[in-house]
Write a protein that holds these residues in place. Structure first.
Motif, PDB file in Angstrom:
ATOM      1  N   GLN A   1       0.827  -1.206   0.000  1.00 11.06           N
ATOM      2  CA  GLN A   1       0.000   0.000   0.000  1.00 11.06           C
ATOM      3  C   GLN A   1       0.863   1.259   0.000  1.00 11.06           C
ATOM      4  OE1 GLN A   1      -2.718   0.419   3.301  1.00 11.06           O
ATOM      5  NE2 GLN A   1      -3.901   1.978   2.232  1.00 11.06           N
ATOM      6  N   ARG A   2       1.917   1.276   0.803  1.00 14.55           N
ATOM      7  CA  ARG A   2       2.799   2.443   0.870  1.00 14.55           C
ATOM      8  C   ARG A   2       3.423   2.730  -0.488  1.00 14.55           C
ATOM      9  NH1 ARG A   2       8.019   2.488   1.222  1.00 14.55           N
ATOM     10  NH2 ARG A   2       8.135   0.354   1.974  1.00 14.55           N
ATOM     11  N   LEU A   3       3.977   1.692  -1.121  1.00 17.86           N
ATOM     12  CA  LEU A   3       4.635   1.895  -2.417  1.00 17.86           C
ATOM     13  C   LEU A   3       3.628   2.245  -3.509  1.00 17.86           C
ATOM     14  CD1 LEU A   3       7.256  -0.981  -2.244  1.00 17.86           C
ATOM     15  CD2 LEU A   3       7.708   1.474  -2.212  1.00 17.86           C
ATOM     16  N   ARG A   4       2.459   1.616  -3.476  1.00 16.09           N
ATOM     17  CA  ARG A   4       1.422   1.937  -4.465  1.00 16.09           C
ATOM     18  C   ARG A   4       1.028   3.400  -4.365  1.00 16.09           C
ATOM     19  NH1 ARG A   4      -3.753   2.725  -4.042  1.00 16.09           N
ATOM     20  NH2 ARG A   4      -3.991   1.796  -1.985  1.00 16.09           N
ATOM     21  N   GLU A   5       0.808   3.862  -3.147  1.00 15.89           N
ATOM     22  CA  GLU A   5       0.414   5.259  -2.941  1.00 15.89           C
ATOM     23  C   GLU A   5       1.551   6.214  -3.302  1.00 15.89           C
ATOM     24  OE1 GLU A   5      -1.035   5.283   1.102  1.00 15.89           O
ATOM     25  OE2 GLU A   5      -3.006   4.493   0.477  1.00 15.89           O
TER      26      GLU A   5
ATOM     27  N   VAL B   1       2.929  -8.920  -7.707  1.00 13.42           N
ATOM     28  CA  VAL B   1       2.766  -7.637  -7.028  1.00 13.42           C
ATOM     29  C   VAL B   1       4.095  -6.889  -6.981  1.00 13.42           C
ATOM     30  CG1 VAL B   1       2.268  -6.605  -4.769  1.00 13.42           C
ATOM     31  CG2 VAL B   1       0.738  -8.351  -5.713  1.00 13.42           C
ATOM     32  N   ALA B   2       5.159  -7.592  -6.625  1.00  7.76           N
ATOM     33  CA  ALA B   2       6.477  -6.949  -6.539  1.00  7.76           C
ATOM     34  C   ALA B   2       6.923  -6.417  -7.902  1.00  7.76           C
ATOM     35  CB  ALA B   2       7.506  -7.939  -5.989  1.00  7.76           C
ATOM     36  N   LYS B   3       6.733  -7.208  -8.952  1.00  6.04           N
ATOM     37  CA  LYS B   3       7.129  -6.764 -10.297  1.00  6.04           C
ATOM     38  C   LYS B   3       6.357  -5.521 -10.715  1.00  6.04           C
ATOM     39  CE  LYS B   3       8.886 -10.948 -12.442  1.00  6.04           C
ATOM     40  NZ  LYS B   3       8.742 -11.894 -13.558  1.00  6.04           N
ATOM     41  N   ALA B   4       5.074  -5.483 -10.416  1.00  4.41           N
ATOM     42  CA  ALA B   4       4.256  -4.324 -10.785  1.00  4.41           C
ATOM     43  C   ALA B   4       4.724  -3.067 -10.051  1.00  4.41           C
ATOM     44  CB  ALA B   4       2.787  -4.597 -10.500  1.00  4.41           C
ATOM     45  N   LEU B   5       5.269  -3.232  -8.854  1.00  2.99           N
ATOM     46  CA  LEU B   5       5.783  -2.091  -8.082  1.00  2.99           C
ATOM     47  C   LEU B   5       7.242  -1.777  -8.404  1.00  2.99           C
ATOM     48  CD1 LEU B   5       4.174  -2.911  -4.624  1.00  2.99           C
ATOM     49  CD2 LEU B   5       3.632  -0.947  -6.087  1.00  2.99           C
ATOM     50  N   GLY B   6       7.904  -2.671  -9.150  1.00  2.00           N
ATOM     51  CA  GLY B   6       9.303  -2.452  -9.502  1.00  2.00           C
ATOM     52  C   GLY B   6      10.268  -2.717  -8.365  1.00  2.00           C
ATOM     53  N   VAL B   7       9.910  -3.647  -7.473  1.00  2.00           N
ATOM     54  CA  VAL B   7      10.773  -3.980  -6.336  1.00  2.00           C
ATOM     55  C   VAL B   7      10.920  -5.495  -6.241  1.00  2.00           C
ATOM     56  CG1 VAL B   7      10.131  -1.908  -5.033  1.00  2.00           C
ATOM     57  CG2 VAL B   7       8.842  -4.027  -4.685  1.00  2.00           C
ATOM     58  N   ASP B   8      11.817  -5.939  -5.376  1.00  3.72           N
ATOM     59  CA  ASP B   8      11.977  -7.362  -5.097  1.00  3.72           C
ATOM     60  C   ASP B   8      10.967  -7.785  -4.034  1.00  3.72           C
ATOM     61  OD1 ASP B   8      14.182  -7.755  -6.802  1.00  3.72           O
ATOM     62  OD2 ASP B   8      15.582  -7.097  -5.242  1.00  3.72           O
ATOM     63  N   VAL B   9      10.595  -9.036  -4.062  1.00  5.65           N
ATOM     64  CA  VAL B   9       9.677  -9.575  -3.055  1.00  5.65           C
ATOM     65  C   VAL B   9      10.248  -9.349  -1.656  1.00  5.65           C
ATOM     66  CG1 VAL B   9       8.653 -11.693  -2.138  1.00  5.65           C
ATOM     67  CG2 VAL B   9       8.634 -11.284  -4.593  1.00  5.65           C
TER      68      VAL B   9
END
Length: 93
Positions: A32-36, A74-82
Motif C-alpha cells: 500500500q505504501r509503495l502503491r500510494e 505484485v512486486a514486479k508491478a511495483l518495480g521492487v523485489d519480493v
C-alpha cells in the motif's frame, strides 16, 4: 477416532500456511505504501499486476494468504523485489 484425526490435520494445515499473519500484514503495508507513493489507485495497480481489485484490497490489509506467484506479480508491478515487501517498515515511513 476419525474426528480426532481431522482435528490434527486441520491444526497442521493452519501451522503450515503460506505465511504467518505478521508477514502478510507487513507485505500488505509495504504494498500500500509503495502503491500510494507511485500515485496508483487500487484499480490501476491491479491491472498492472494482473490481480483483481478485491485481491489487492485484501493483500493491503493482510487478509490474504500469500503465495509466491502472487507476491512476485505484485512486486514486479511495483518495480521492487519480493524481499523488499517482506521487510518491516522503518519508523520514519
Amino acid at each position: 477416532m476419525a474426528g480426532s484425526k481431522n482435528k490434527r490435520t486441520n491444526a497442521k494445515l493452519q501451522v503450515m500456511g503460506p505465511f504467518p499473519l505478521e508477514e502478510c500484514v507487513t507485505f500488505g503495508v509495504n504494498v500500500q505504501r509503495l502503491r500510494e507513493e507511485q500515485g496508483l489507485s487500487i484499480s490501476k495497480f491491479g491491472k498492472m499486476a494482473n490481480v483483481s481489485r478485491p485481491t489487492i484490497y485484501k493483500i493491503e490489509r493482510g487478509e490474504s494468504d500469500l503465495q509466491l506467484s502472487m507476491m512476485v506479480k505484485v512486486a514486479k508491478a511495483l518495480g521492487v523485489d519480493v524481499t523488499d515487501l517482506l521487510e518491516p517498515p522503518k519508523d520514519d515511513q
